[in-house]
Scaffold this motif. Structure first.
Motif, mmCIF file in Angstrom:
data_model
loop_
_atom_site.group_PDB
_atom_site.id
_atom_site.type_symbol
_atom_site.label_atom_id
_atom_site.label_comp_id
_atom_site.label_asym_id
_atom_site.label_seq_id
_atom_site.Cartn_x
_atom_site.Cartn_y
_atom_site.Cartn_z
ATOM 1 N N GLU A 14 43.512 49.086 31.593
ATOM 2 C CA GLU A 14 42.377 49.932 31.939
ATOM 3 C C GLU A 14 42.620 50.574 33.299
ATOM 4 O O GLU A 14 43.076 49.908 34.233
ATOM 5 N N THR A 15 42.301 51.845 33.415
ATOM 6 C CA THR A 15 42.405 52.553 34.681
ATOM 7 C C THR A 15 41.155 52.292 35.497
ATOM 8 O O THR A 15 40.042 52.338 34.982
ATOM 9 N N VAL A 16 41.347 52.024 36.782
ATOM 10 C CA VAL A 16 40.241 51.783 37.702
ATOM 11 C C VAL A 16 40.368 52.770 38.849
ATOM 12 O O VAL A 16 41.350 52.742 39.587
ATOM 13 N N THR A 17 39.390 53.640 38.971
ATOM 14 C CA THR A 17 39.355 54.585 40.083
ATOM 15 C C THR A 17 38.633 53.917 41.232
ATOM 16 O O THR A 17 37.486 53.504 41.094
ATOM 17 N N VAL A 18 39.307 53.789 42.354
ATOM 18 C CA VAL A 18 38.721 53.146 43.518
ATOM 19 C C VAL A 18 38.128 54.238 44.405
ATOM 20 O O VAL A 18 38.849 54.957 45.086
ATOM 21 N N ASP A 19 36.800 54.356 44.335
ATOM 22 C CA ASP A 19 36.092 55.387 45.096
ATOM 23 C C ASP A 19 35.720 54.929 46.497
ATOM 24 O O ASP A 19 35.435 55.741 47.363
ATOM 25 N N ASP A 20 35.683 53.620 46.710
ATOM 26 C CA ASP A 20 35.306 53.099 48.024
ATOM 27 C C ASP A 20 35.999 51.754 48.267
ATOM 28 O O ASP A 20 36.590 51.174 47.362
#
Length: 112
Positions: A14-20
């Motif tokens: 799964e791709t996880v976008t780290v926004d913070d």
């Protein structure tokens, strides 16, 4: 800082976008929901990213090996064992409601 590694993993990715920073901290502390789901199901997890600035990924399933200077230098998995891993991971993912199509993932994890 660690050294580069080559990861072999059977399961979902799964791709996880780290926004913070909080999301990155959840990965680091293993409190992210994907990592928690893998633990609850008795599966392995691995997280990382291909390059600095890219999205993170989380593998959930069975870690077959991590190769490199700080990891394994060689390994082998017999056909029967590999088939058992495939069957066990698929059954466990399904029984715990973890969605995705499991695959064999072979990926370099570069340290920078």
């Amino acid at each position: 800082m660690g050294s580069d590694a080559f990861v072999v993993f059977y399961g979902i990715c799964e791709t996880v976008t780290v926004d913070d920073d909080q999301q990155l901290e959840m990965l680091e502390l293993e409190t992210h929901s994907l990592i928690q789901s893998s633990k609850q199901a008795g599966l392995d997890s691995w997280w990382g990213r291909l390059t600095e600035g890219s999205d993170y990924h989380v593998f959930v399933g069975k870690q077959i090996g991590v190769f490199g200077i700080e990891g394994d230098l060689e390994s082998s998995t017999e056909s029967a064992e590999l088939l058992q891993i495939i069957n066990d991971v698929q059954a466990t993912l399904t029984s715990h409601g973890i969605r995705g199509i499991p695959s064999l993932h072979c990926q370099v994890e570069a340290q920078y």
